[in-house]
Motif scaffolding. Structure first.
Motif, short mmCIF file in Angstrom:
data_model
loop_
_atom_site.label_atom_id
_atom_site.label_comp_id
_atom_site.label_asym_id
_atom_site.label_seq_id
_atom_site.Cartn_x
_atom_site.Cartn_y
_atom_site.Cartn_z
N GLU A 79 0.83 -1.20 0.00
CA GLU A 79 0.00 0.00 0.00
C GLU A 79 0.87 1.26 0.00
O GLU A 79 0.60 2.23 -0.72
CB GLU A 79 -0.90 -0.01 1.23
CG GLU A 79 -1.77 1.23 1.40
CD GLU A 79 -2.88 1.33 0.37
OE1 GLU A 79 -3.38 2.46 0.16
OE2 GLU A 79 -3.24 0.29 -0.22
N ALA A 80 1.94 1.25 0.79
CA ALA A 80 2.81 2.43 0.89
C ALA A 80 3.48 2.75 -0.44
O ALA A 80 3.71 3.93 -0.76
CB ALA A 80 3.87 2.20 1.97
N LEU A 81 3.79 1.72 -1.22
CA LEU A 81 4.46 1.92 -2.51
C LEU A 81 3.47 2.12 -3.65
O LEU A 81 3.88 2.36 -4.79
CB LEU A 81 5.38 0.74 -2.81
CG LEU A 81 6.60 0.61 -1.90
CD1 LEU A 81 7.32 -0.72 -2.16
CD2 LEU A 81 7.55 1.77 -2.10
N GLY A 82 2.18 2.01 -3.35
CA GLY A 82 1.16 2.20 -4.38
C GLY A 82 1.19 1.14 -5.46
O GLY A 82 0.90 1.44 -6.64
N LEU A 83 1.50 -0.10 -5.10
CA LEU A 83 1.58 -1.18 -6.09
C LEU A 83 0.19 -1.72 -6.39
O LEU A 83 -0.56 -2.07 -5.49
CB LEU A 83 2.48 -2.30 -5.57
CG LEU A 83 3.92 -1.91 -5.20
CD1 LEU A 83 4.67 -3.13 -4.69
CD2 LEU A 83 4.63 -1.27 -6.37
N GLY A 84 -0.12 -1.81 -7.67
CA GLY A 84 -1.41 -2.33 -8.08
C GLY A 84 -1.43 -3.84 -8.10
O GLY A 84 -0.40 -4.51 -7.93
N ASP A 85 -2.61 -4.41 -8.34
CA ASP A 85 -2.75 -5.86 -8.37
C ASP A 85 -2.07 -6.49 -9.57
O ASP A 85 -1.91 -7.72 -9.62
CB ASP A 85 -4.24 -6.23 -8.36
CG ASP A 85 -4.93 -5.87 -7.05
OD1 ASP A 85 -4.22 -5.77 -6.03
OD2 ASP A 85 -6.16 -5.65 -7.05
N ASP A 86 -1.68 -5.67 -10.55
CA ASP A 86 -1.01 -6.19 -11.74
C ASP A 86 0.49 -6.39 -11.50
O ASP A 86 1.18 -6.95 -12.36
CB ASP A 86 -1.22 -5.26 -12.93
CG ASP A 86 -0.72 -3.84 -12.65
OD1 ASP A 86 -0.75 -3.43 -11.48
OD2 ASP A 86 -0.32 -3.16 -13.61
N VAL A 87 0.99 -5.94 -10.35
CA VAL A 87 2.41 -6.10 -10.02
C VAL A 87 2.61 -7.44 -9.33
O VAL A 87 1.95 -7.74 -8.33
CB VAL A 87 2.91 -4.96 -9.12
CG1 VAL A 87 4.36 -5.19 -8.73
CG2 VAL A 87 2.74 -3.61 -9.82
N ARG A 88 3.51 -8.24 -9.85
CA ARG A 88 3.79 -9.53 -9.22
C ARG A 88 4.66 -9.30 -7.99
O ARG A 88 5.71 -8.66 -8.07
CB ARG A 88 4.50 -10.47 -10.19
CG ARG A 88 4.61 -11.89 -9.66
CD ARG A 88 5.20 -12.84 -10.66
NE ARG A 88 5.24 -14.19 -10.11
CZ ARG A 88 5.92 -15.20 -10.63
NH1 ARG A 88 6.61 -15.01 -11.75
NH2 ARG A 88 5.91 -16.39 -10.06
N VAL A 89 4.22 -9.80 -6.84
CA VAL A 89 4.91 -9.56 -5.58
C VAL A 89 5.57 -10.85 -5.08
O VAL A 89 4.93 -11.90 -5.01
CB VAL A 89 3.92 -9.02 -4.51
CG1 VAL A 89 4.62 -8.85 -3.17
CG2 VAL A 89 3.32 -7.70 -4.97
N ASN A 90 6.83 -10.75 -4.76
CA ASN A 90 7.61 -11.83 -4.16
C ASN A 90 7.49 -13.17 -4.89
O ASN A 90 7.12 -14.19 -4.29
CB ASN A 90 7.21 -12.01 -2.69
CG ASN A 90 7.72 -10.88 -1.80
OD1 ASN A 90 8.58 -10.11 -2.20
ND2 ASN A 90 7.16 -10.78 -0.61
N PRO A 91 7.84 -13.21 -6.18
CA PRO A 91 7.82 -14.50 -6.87
C PRO A 91 8.82 -15.50 -6.32
O PRO A 91 8.69 -16.70 -6.55
CB PRO A 91 8.16 -14.11 -8.32
CG PRO A 91 8.86 -12.80 -8.23
CD PRO A 91 8.24 -12.10 -7.06
N SER A 92 9.80 -15.03 -5.55
CA SER A 92 10.76 -15.93 -4.90
C SER A 92 10.19 -16.59 -3.65
O SER A 92 10.78 -17.52 -3.11
CB SER A 92 12.03 -15.16 -4.51
OG SER A 92 11.75 -14.22 -3.48
N GLY A 93 9.06 -16.09 -3.19
CA GLY A 93 8.49 -16.54 -1.92
C GLY A 93 8.69 -15.52 -0.82
O GLY A 93 7.96 -15.51 0.17
N GLY A 94 9.69 -14.67 -0.96
CA GLY A 94 9.89 -13.59 0.00
C GLY A 94 10.38 -14.06 1.35
O GLY A 94 10.76 -15.21 1.56
#
Length: 350
Positions: free
Chosen positions: A283-298
């Motif tokens: 939310e703080a970075l304004g990332l939309g749902d189209d951005v893939r987040v942590n594909p490594s697993g994080g």
């Protein structure tokens, strides 16, 4: 500003290092990986910078012994930060900006399994009013999660979705500790660990070491790996007092992201040691749902102290090298409840 690129990255993550290896024994093979990747030797490195903690190592000046892993010859220019190695990367990037060097190797290491990490991390809190109470990191994160739940900012289902996606994505990550196809129901079926957090909502205690090579334009092109060009790099800090900031938002992440001029990215590696913290940072970075987040697993699948943040930047760079991303960002956090945050944006160039 000088153009700088990430040109090499190597890591080791595991639940516990076998036996009691020294930091030198951990780092030497990682340095060897980097030299094989880049086609460089020690002579090609202009600056070295490390990130670690004597509190975690349980002895003073542990970073000095790690320098043995570099080797005595040729003589080197070296520095150290008592932080995640992502902040050592920032120092190295600044060093290149000064024009004194054209390349740098950054590394970090930590063996959290040697002690009780939750208790050790209490030492980073306010020494007069908070540390004497010995609140541990998981309990503080639980307070943060409860605030968000009570205010309707997220719910158990949303937190479980973060966990299930992370563990499922980590199945392809050879370094992940916790991984495998996981459903939301699997997560919600777990008993509470530190209400409202379940065990999988919390990053596993992890040991690890990692290293990265960066180089300025004119030098970066000579490596064998390719280049992930740094387009923005900044970090910000908030008060350590938990009652002096809003715990359900991350102002420092937002301001660091703005200063780093994070634009449209297609992939983000976020350092979120707890499931709800990914929601806050996103939310703080304004990332939309189209951005893939942590594909490594994080960090929910492996979170070695003092390298997990650098790993996020390294994983983002690897996606760019592989052609899976055109613009990506790596994020690192330090301190209690997302107190300090660093953002690094990367892009591919022809």
């Amino acid at each position: 500003m000088r153009d700088v690129a990430v040109v090499g990255f190597a890591q080791r993550q595991m639940k516990e290092f076998d036996g009691s290896p020294t930091c030198v024994e951990l780092l030497v093979p990682i340095f060897a990986d980097l030299f094989e990747q880049t086609g460089w030797t020690k002579d090609d490195i202009g600056f070295w910078c490390s990130g670690s903690s004597d509190y975690l190592a349980g002895r003073s000046f542990s970073f000095v012994s790690a320098v043995d892993g570099i080797g005595a010859l040729p003589p080197v220019m070296e520095s150290h930060v008592e932080m995640d190695a992502a902040w050592a990367l920032y120092e190295a990037w600044v060093k290149i900006q000064t024009g004194e060097v054209d390349s740098a190797l950054v590394y970090g290491f930590g063996k959290a399994s040697a002690g009780t990490l939750r208790r050790t991390m209490t030492m980073q809190l306010d020494p007069y009013t908070v540390t004497p109470l010995w609140p541990d990191t998981v309990s503080i994160a639980g307070l943060q999660a409860r605030l968000g739940l009570d205010r309707g900012l997220w719910d158990d289902q949303t937190m479980a979705q973060v966990v299930a996606r992370s563990m499922s994505d980590a199945e392809a990550n050879e370094w992940a500790i916790r991984k495998g196809a996981t459903s939301v129901e699997d997560v919600l079926g777990q008993p509470m660990y530190a209400d409202p957090l379940r065990r999988w909502d919390c990053a596993p205690v992890s040991d690890g070491a990692a290293a990265m090579v960066i180089a300025a334009a004119g030098t970066a092109e000579s490596t064998d790996t390719g280049a992930a060009w740094i387009t923005g790099f900044e970090h910000r800090i908030e008060p350590i007092a938990l009652n002096a900031r809003a715990l359900t938002v991350s102002t420092s992440t937002a301001t660091a992201g703005a200063a780093a001029q994070v634009g449209d990215v297609d992939l983000a590696e976020l350092h979120a040691p707890f499931s709800h913290q990914e929601l806050i940072v996103k939310e703080a970075l304004g990332l939309g749902d189209d951005v893939r987040v942590n594909p490594s697993g994080g960090a929910l699948t492996a979170n070695p102290m003092f390298t997990a943040g650098l790993n996020r930047i390294g994983e983002a760079a690897r996606r760019i090298w592989a052609g899976d991303s055109d613009r990506a960002l790596g994020h690192a956090t330090s301190g209690p409840a997302l107190q300090q945050n660093l953002v690094c944006s990367l892009e591919a160039r022809p």
